[in-house]
Structure formats: structure tokens, C-alpha cells
Design a protein around this motif. Sequence first.
Motif, mmCIF file in Angstrom:
data_model
loop_
_atom_site.group_PDB
_atom_site.id
_atom_site.type_symbol
_atom_site.label_atom_id
_atom_site.label_comp_id
_atom_site.label_asym_id
_atom_site.label_seq_id
_atom_site.Cartn_x
_atom_site.Cartn_y
_atom_site.Cartn_z
ATOM 1 N N PRO A 39 70.333 56.581 -51.276
ATOM 2 C CA PRO A 39 71.710 56.933 -50.320
ATOM 3 C C PRO A 39 71.379 58.337 -50.104
ATOM 4 O O PRO A 39 72.006 58.857 -49.059
ATOM 5 N N PHE A 40 70.944 59.194 -51.023
ATOM 6 C CA PHE A 40 71.053 60.508 -51.054
ATOM 7 C C PHE A 40 69.881 60.852 -49.814
ATOM 8 O O PHE A 40 69.905 62.241 -49.639
ATOM 9 N N LYS A 41 68.909 60.362 -49.454
ATOM 10 C CA LYS A 41 67.981 60.526 -48.480
ATOM 11 C C LYS A 41 68.375 60.039 -47.100
ATOM 12 O O LYS A 41 67.544 60.038 -46.047
ATOM 13 N N LEU A 42 69.425 59.436 -46.879
ATOM 14 C CA LEU A 42 69.912 59.025 -45.602
ATOM 15 C C LEU A 42 70.601 59.920 -44.964
ATOM 16 O O LEU A 42 71.541 60.750 -45.188
ATOM 17 N N ALA A 43 69.634 60.479 -43.790
ATOM 18 C CA ALA A 43 70.150 61.445 -42.997
ATOM 19 C C ALA A 43 71.585 61.373 -42.189
ATOM 20 O O ALA A 43 72.474 62.160 -42.362
ATOM 21 N N ALA A 44 72.085 60.083 -41.703
ATOM 22 C CA ALA A 44 73.304 60.026 -41.296
ATOM 23 C C ALA A 44 74.396 60.086 -42.311
ATOM 24 O O ALA A 44 75.344 60.615 -41.997
ATOM 25 N N GLY A 45 73.958 59.734 -43.601
ATOM 26 C CA GLY A 45 75.105 60.209 -44.758
ATOM 27 C C GLY A 45 75.345 61.557 -44.727
ATOM 28 O O GLY A 45 76.305 61.988 -44.883
ATOM 29 N N TRP A 46 74.310 62.302 -44.644
ATOM 30 C CA TRP A 46 74.488 63.794 -44.937
ATOM 31 C C TRP A 46 75.178 64.331 -43.662
ATOM 32 O O TRP A 46 75.897 65.333 -43.813
ATOM 33 N N LEU A 47 75.081 63.757 -42.431
ATOM 34 C CA LEU A 47 75.531 64.074 -41.368
ATOM 35 C C LEU A 47 77.157 63.989 -41.336
ATOM 36 O O LEU A 47 77.967 64.396 -40.995
ATOM 37 N N VAL A 48 77.537 62.554 -41.956
ATOM 38 C CA VAL A 48 78.989 62.365 -42.243
ATOM 39 C C VAL A 48 79.572 63.528 -43.255
ATOM 40 O O VAL A 48 80.625 63.833 -43.044
ATOM 41 N N ALA A 49 78.794 63.664 -44.267
ATOM 42 C CA ALA A 49 79.247 64.714 -45.107
ATOM 43 C C ALA A 49 79.473 66.064 -44.741
ATOM 44 O O ALA A 49 80.367 66.613 -45.031
ATOM 45 N N PHE A 50 78.710 66.443 -43.705
ATOM 46 C CA PHE A 50 78.985 67.605 -42.883
ATOM 47 C C PHE A 50 80.297 67.372 -42.126
ATOM 48 O O PHE A 50 81.078 68.454 -41.665
ATOM 49 N N CYS A 51 80.678 66.220 -41.549
ATOM 50 C CA CYS A 51 81.816 65.910 -40.798
ATOM 51 C C CYS A 51 82.971 66.369 -41.685
ATOM 52 O O CYS A 51 83.973 66.604 -41.285
ATOM 53 N N LEU A 52 82.909 65.704 -43.145
ATOM 54 C CA LEU A 52 84.178 65.947 -43.855
ATOM 55 C C LEU A 52 83.973 67.189 -44.214
ATOM 56 O O LEU A 52 85.425 67.715 -44.393
#
Length: 409
Positions: free
Chosen positions: A209-222
Motif C-alpha cells: 500500500p505504501f507504493k500506491l500513487a493514489a494513496g499518496w495523493l490522498v495523503a497530500f489531500c489530508l
Amino acid sequence: MNKPSGYRWTILVINFIFLAFAYAGLSTWSIAVPELSKTFSLTPAQTQLGASMLMAGYAIGSFVESLIAARIGFKKTGLLAAVLLLIPQFTIPFVQSYNLILFLRFVQGWGVVWFITTSMTTAWFPLQERGMASGIVGGAIPFGIGFGGLLVGWLLSAVGSWQKSFIYFGFIVLAIAILWALLARDAEVNNMNEGVAVEANPNLKNINPFKLAAGWLVAFCLFANAWQLIGFNTVLPFYMYDLGYNSTQAGTAIMLAGLIGVVSTPLGGIFSDSLIRRGMEPTKARAYIMAIPGFLIAGVSTILFPTVAKMGYGPLLLMAILAGWGVPLTNASIGALPTDMLKNPDIAGKLFGLIILVGISGAVIAPFAVTSISSSLGWTAAFMALGIGAMAGVVLGLVIPAFRLKEGD
């Protein structure tokens, strides 16, 4: 299609209550600050460290707990978090060192259970209800802050000191934690159909999950979320004092900006669920709702705030409500997206922990950054910086769907 378990509603209610009281308990810090400032001769920056240390513990603790939860489950991890929340609550009133108090605030941040309560709840709900469930749990945050301030204020007048208020509130939160321990359960994940809890996908079993690009974008949203929310609440009262308003008027504006989130957070989830039921791809539905009625409204209203606020108290309150509406609305999507994308609570929990680690760092940075900007460049620049942060969330939300996992990935 299997029928969703009716126990999911019990999970939703008990997690809302647990998270609300976790946040309400944090309000006890605000009543301790004046006395602590006198006792330890603190500067405003040193006082602000108490809030920042809590947020640092919140960010780091959520990430570490996500790794623990993948091994032992959300319930057992939640019990650990409750212990870390309560020990400082009962200890801080007796501590004679401010450095030790700051450490205890960091520890207490590990007990802010948004990660636990949201991850557990979203695992119980089917896709078409998950946004609503995430939104209702997320609505516990502004609700807890709002009623916590009132309850703590009443406690202070009843018991006479901030130390006793800390202790009495600790017992209240302890009772809630025990109730949560009795009722909370982890969802079971099997090869389920779409109608039950999480739709386990064997293709995603070994994904990192730490390599999921969409996940990092959600993190930057938070991060954008925390930057605007915490920064706005930091500068709002001081800006209003500069305009000549009193503490009661400033308190009313802060209260309205906070409590509107009790409404907007669930609505954000309901809106995205509605789009999913109409056939929109889930990641796209969550991200677009986060971007447009969430970050866009927050960004525009924050940028325009100093201009409209000078027109009078009524327009000021309206803009405070709009600024307070937008960012909490995004929490529903942020809480639901990890489970939507990864379809397994253990893997999704790790991603959500990362999202909180990255995102809540915005809450650590914002108070210092925006205070510095307002001091050096003025109020308009400070609100502009906060608004631009929210507008960055709009861009991120619009591009997230392009990086989502697709069938067969």
C-alpha cells in the motif's frame, strides 16, 4: 449477494461515541493552558508546542498503530490506543515539568482514534454505504470538539480547577472506552460479494500500500485538509481581535466554523455514495466530491475571508461557516478511499495510517507557519496561504482517479 450484517450500525454508533469523546477529552488542554503559562512562564510559542506535540503523536502513532493493527486487529490496537489516551489524562495534572508534560501530550496523540474507528467502521459497510459511514464517524471530530468545550467548561465551574477537570473527564472517557471494548468487533473478511463489508480481492492480497500513487495523493489531500483547518482556527480569533471583536464574538465564529463540520462530513459521504449507486466509479466519486463541494468551497471562502469579514459581523460569520464546511466534508472520502481502493481492511489500514502520518503533519506545521506569515506579511497573506493550500486539494482530488488501481492490477 449476501446481506450486510445489522451489527454494522452498532459498530458505527460506538465508534462515533468513542472518537467524539477522544476529541472532547482533548479540550481539557485549552483550560489548562492559562495556568500552565503562569506556572512555567511560557512564551506563546512554548504554549503552542502542547498542541503541536499532540498532533505529532497523532500522526506518528496512527502510522505505527496501522502496522500493529495488521497483525493483531483493530480492536486490540484500539484498546492500546485507549490506554495511551488515558494515562496522560490522569498524569498531567500532577506533573511539575513542562518538558514531561509535552512528552505526555505526544503520547496522548497516539490515543486519538480516528484511524481505529474509521478503519473498523468502513470494513463493516458495503461500498454504497461506506462513504456515509466514514462521514458519520468523521463527524465525531467537530462534534467532539464542540460539545467537549462546553462540557469541560461546565466541569471547570463545577470542580474548580483544571487539574480536577482533567481527572473527572478522564473517568468519563474511561467509561466510554470500556463500553467500546465491550461492543466493538473487527469485521470478518472472506471472499464476500459486494453487499457485505469489504469485498476481498485476491489480486490485491500482496500489494504494497505504501507504493500506491493514489494513496499518496490522498495523503497530500489530508495535508491540505489539516493545513487549512488548523491554520484557519489558529488565526481566526487573533484576526477578529484585530478588527475589534471581543472574545465572545470570536468564540461564536470558531464554534460555528467547527460545528458545521458535524453536518458537512456525513453529507460528503452521502453525496459520494449517491454517485456510486448511479454507476460512477468509486474512487472517482469520492475524489470529485472531496475536490468540489469540499476543498473548492474551503479554498475560495478562506481566500476571500479578510475581504468579506470587513463588511460586518454577519458576513464574517457566513464566511467562517463556509470555510469550516469545506475541509471536514473531505474527511468522509479520505476515510473511505483506502478500503474502496484496496478492499482489505488490513492492507487498507496500513494505507490509512500512512495517510494520517503525512496528512496530520500539516496540522503540526500550520500554526507556526501561518502565525509567521501573518506577522511578517499581514492577515490577507495568511488567509491567502491557507486558501491556496485548500485549492491544492482541489487539484489533487481531480487527478486521484487517474492513478487508481484498475481491475487486473
